[in-house]
Design a protein around this motif. Structure first.
Motif, PDB file in Angstrom:
ATOM      1  N   VAL A  71       0.841  -1.204   0.000  1.00  0.00           N
ATOM      2  CA  VAL A  71       0.000   0.000   0.000  1.00  0.00           C
ATOM      3  C   VAL A  71       0.876   1.253   0.000  1.00  0.00           C
ATOM      4  O   VAL A  71       0.613   2.213  -0.738  1.00  0.00           O
ATOM      5  N   ALA A  72       1.934   1.254   0.813  1.00  0.00           N
ATOM      6  CA  ALA A  72       2.848   2.399   0.834  1.00  0.00           C
ATOM      7  C   ALA A  72       3.547   2.558  -0.516  1.00  0.00           C
ATOM      8  O   ALA A  72       3.723   3.682  -1.008  1.00  0.00           O
ATOM      9  N   LEU A  73       3.918   1.444  -1.133  1.00  0.00           N
ATOM     10  CA  LEU A  73       4.559   1.482  -2.440  1.00  0.00           C
ATOM     11  C   LEU A  73       3.628   2.082  -3.487  1.00  0.00           C
ATOM     12  O   LEU A  73       4.008   2.987  -4.237  1.00  0.00           O
ATOM     13  N   LEU A  74       2.412   1.603  -3.538  1.00  0.00           N
ATOM     14  CA  LEU A  74       1.454   2.114  -4.528  1.00  0.00           C
ATOM     15  C   LEU A  74       1.076   3.571  -4.253  1.00  0.00           C
ATOM     16  O   LEU A  74       0.937   4.362  -5.190  1.00  0.00           O
ATOM     17  N   ALA A  75       0.923   3.932  -2.979  1.00  0.00           N
ATOM     18  CA  ALA A  75       0.598   5.320  -2.649  1.00  0.00           C
ATOM     19  C   ALA A  75       1.737   6.252  -3.067  1.00  0.00           C
ATOM     20  O   ALA A  75       1.500   7.323  -3.647  1.00  0.00           O
ATOM     21  N   GLY A  76       2.965   5.863  -2.773  1.00  0.00           N
ATOM     22  CA  GLY A  76       4.111   6.671  -3.188  1.00  0.00           C
ATOM     23  C   GLY A  76       4.204   6.793  -4.691  1.00  0.00           C
ATOM     24  O   GLY A  76       4.500   7.856  -5.235  1.00  0.00           O
ATOM     25  N   TRP A  77       3.914   5.692  -5.376  1.00  0.00           N
ATOM     26  CA  TRP A  77       3.961   5.689  -6.837  1.00  0.00           C
ATOM     27  C   TRP A  77       2.918   6.643  -7.415  1.00  0.00           C
ATOM     28  O   TRP A  77       3.186   7.411  -8.327  1.00  0.00           O
ATOM     29  N   ILE A  78       1.710   6.598  -6.860  1.00  0.00           N
ATOM     30  CA  ILE A  78       0.630   7.466  -7.345  1.00  0.00           C
ATOM     31  C   ILE A  78       0.952   8.928  -7.077  1.00  0.00           C
ATOM     32  O   ILE A  78       0.759   9.793  -7.945  1.00  0.00           O
ATOM     33  N   VAL A  79       1.460   9.231  -5.876  1.00  0.00           N
ATOM     34  CA  VAL A  79       1.803  10.613  -5.538  1.00  0.00           C
ATOM     35  C   VAL A  79       2.911  11.123  -6.458  1.00  0.00           C
ATOM     36  O   VAL A  79       2.843  12.245  -6.975  1.00  0.00           O
ATOM     37  N   ARG A  80       3.935  10.298  -6.681  1.00  0.00           N
ATOM     38  CA  ARG A  80       5.048  10.693  -7.555  1.00  0.00           C
ATOM     39  C   ARG A  80       4.565  10.928  -8.981  1.00  0.00           C
ATOM     40  O   ARG A  80       4.874  11.955  -9.600  1.00  0.00           O
ATOM     41  N   ASP A  81       3.787   9.996  -9.511  1.00  0.00           N
ATOM     42  CA  ASP A  81       3.293  10.154 -10.884  1.00  0.00           C
ATOM     43  C   ASP A  81       2.353  11.345 -11.017  1.00  0.00           C
ATOM     44  O   ASP A  81       2.392  12.061 -12.015  1.00  0.00           O
ATOM     45  N   ALA A  82       1.515  11.564 -10.010  1.00  0.00           N
ATOM     46  CA  ALA A  82       0.609  12.723 -10.057  1.00  0.00           C
ATOM     47  C   ALA A  82       1.409  14.026 -10.065  1.00  0.00           C
ATOM     48  O   ALA A  82       1.071  14.969 -10.792  1.00  0.00           O
ATOM     49  N   GLY A  83       2.472  14.078  -9.275  1.00  0.00           N
ATOM     50  CA  GLY A  83       3.318  15.269  -9.277  1.00  0.00           C
ATOM     51  C   GLY A  83       4.012  15.482 -10.605  1.00  0.00           C
ATOM     52  O   GLY A  83       4.119  16.610 -11.093  1.00  0.00           O
ATOM     53  N   TRP A 127       3.028  14.318 -13.638  1.00  0.00           N
ATOM     54  CA  TRP A 127       2.085  14.603 -14.721  1.00  0.00           C
ATOM     55  C   TRP A 127       1.433  15.974 -14.597  1.00  0.00           C
ATOM     56  O   TRP A 127       1.057  16.585 -15.599  1.00  0.00           O
ATOM     57  N   SER A 128       1.255  16.458 -13.381  1.00  0.00           N
ATOM     58  CA  SER A 128       0.500  17.706 -13.220  1.00  0.00           C
ATOM     59  C   SER A 128       1.385  18.913 -12.945  1.00  0.00           C
ATOM     60  O   SER A 128       0.864  20.013 -12.758  1.00  0.00           O
ATOM     61  N   ARG A 129       2.689  18.766 -12.957  1.00  0.00           N
ATOM     62  CA  ARG A 129       3.576  19.880 -12.637  1.00  0.00           C
ATOM     63  C   ARG A 129       3.401  21.053 -13.594  1.00  0.00           C
ATOM     64  O   ARG A 129       3.341  22.209 -13.188  1.00  0.00           O
ATOM     65  N   GLY A 130       3.315  20.812 -14.861  1.00  0.00           N
ATOM     66  CA  GLY A 130       3.211  21.894 -15.834  1.00  0.00           C
ATOM     67  C   GLY A 130       1.794  22.360 -16.110  1.00  0.00           C
ATOM     68  O   GLY A 130       1.572  23.217 -16.942  1.00  0.00           O
ATOM     69  N   ARG A 131       0.821  21.803 -15.417  1.00  0.00           N
ATOM     70  CA  ARG A 131      -0.576  22.123 -15.699  1.00  0.00           C
ATOM     71  C   ARG A 131      -1.207  23.073 -14.680  1.00  0.00           C
ATOM     72  O   ARG A 131      -2.375  23.364 -14.774  1.00  0.00           O
ATOM     73  N   GLY A 132      -0.426  23.503 -13.716  1.00  0.00           N
ATOM     74  CA  GLY A 132      -0.986  24.320 -12.645  1.00  0.00           C
ATOM     75  C   GLY A 132      -0.896  25.797 -12.912  1.00  0.00           C
ATOM     76  O   GLY A 132      -0.283  26.252 -13.876  1.00  0.00           O
ATOM     77  N   ALA A 150       4.499  22.550  -5.039  1.00  0.00           N
ATOM     78  CA  ALA A 150       3.759  21.438  -4.434  1.00  0.00           C
ATOM     79  C   ALA A 150       3.955  20.153  -5.237  1.00  0.00           C
ATOM     80  O   ALA A 150       4.115  19.072  -4.659  1.00  0.00           O
ATOM     81  N   CYS A 151       3.966  20.262  -6.546  1.00  0.00           N
ATOM     82  CA  CYS A 151       4.199  19.080  -7.389  1.00  0.00           C
ATOM     83  C   CYS A 151       5.619  18.562  -7.215  1.00  0.00           C
ATOM     84  O   CYS A 151       5.840  17.344  -7.180  1.00  0.00           O
ATOM     85  N   ASP A 152       6.591  19.460  -7.086  1.00  0.00           N
ATOM     86  CA  ASP A 152       7.967  19.036  -6.834  1.00  0.00           C
ATOM     87  C   ASP A 152       8.076  18.311  -5.500  1.00  0.00           C
ATOM     88  O   ASP A 152       8.779  17.308  -5.379  1.00  0.00           O
ATOM     89  N   ALA A 153       7.373  18.807  -4.484  1.00  0.00           N
ATOM     90  CA  ALA A 153       7.366  18.136  -3.184  1.00  0.00           C
ATOM     91  C   ALA A 153       6.715  16.760  -3.283  1.00  0.00           C
ATOM     92  O   ALA A 153       7.174  15.795  -2.656  1.00  0.00           O
ATOM     93  N   ALA A 154       5.660  16.651  -4.080  1.00  0.00           N
ATOM     94  CA  ALA A 154       5.000  15.355  -4.278  1.00  0.00           C
ATOM     95  C   ALA A 154       5.925  14.374  -4.991  1.00  0.00           C
ATOM     96  O   ALA A 154       5.981  13.195  -4.638  1.00  0.00           O
ATOM     97  N   VAL A 155       6.671  14.857  -5.976  1.00  0.00           N
ATOM     98  CA  VAL A 155       7.618  13.997  -6.687  1.00  0.00           C
ATOM     99  C   VAL A 155       8.700  13.509  -5.726  1.00  0.00           C
ATOM    100  O   VAL A 155       9.034  12.317  -5.698  1.00  0.00           O
TER     101      VAL A 155
END
Length: 132
Positions: free
Chosen positions: A85-97, A99-104, A112-117
């Motif tokens: 669960v921790a692995l998948l949560a970290g993966w999702i947070v990293r990928d979300a950061g 993918w969405s870094r340039g869209r904000g 915030a996206c850099d911190a998520a990555v």
């Protein structure tokens, strides 16, 4: 036939760890590698060609593991639900950061996206270490 399956599994795992090490390591070191917004964008762009390719290696590894070694897969993952669960949560947070870094809307969004990555990359790396 077993030797071929072991060699195939080893090749898939090696391919994934080499390519994933690039983006996970860069994500972990992002605050120190890129001091400004433009430098961080360059750091993230440096592993962009490998980003989706490494997930293909991971899917191939999972397919070989489940198909050729079901007992090993059961032993490896049984009782490891919190780590997974921790692995998948970290993966999702990293990928979300990523993918969405340039869209904000502005610099606070990118920070915030850099911190998520960074946090997601650390979570993925530590989770893999605990799992293995």
């Amino acid at each position: 036939m077993e030797t071929l399956a072991v060699v195939l599994l080893a090749c898939c795992v090696t391919g994934w760890f080499v390519l994933a090490g690039t983006d996970i390591g860069s994500g972990m070191l992002l605050p120190w590698l890129g001091r400004g917004d433009a430098e961080r964008r360059l750091v993230l762009a440096s592993f962009a060609p490998f980003f989706l390719g490494n997930e293909v290696w991971l899917v191939a590894t999972a397919g070989v593991l489940v198909g050729c070694f079901p007992a090993l897969e059961g032993e490896l993952l049984s009782g490891q639900a919190p780590v997974l669960v921790a692995l998948l949560a970290g993966w999702i947070v990293r990928d979300a950061g990523l993918w969405s870094r340039g869209r904000g809307p502005g610099p606070r969004w990118r920070a915030a996206c850099d911190a998520a990555v960074t946090a997601g990359s650390w979570a993925v790396a530590l989770s893999w270490g605990l799992l293995l």
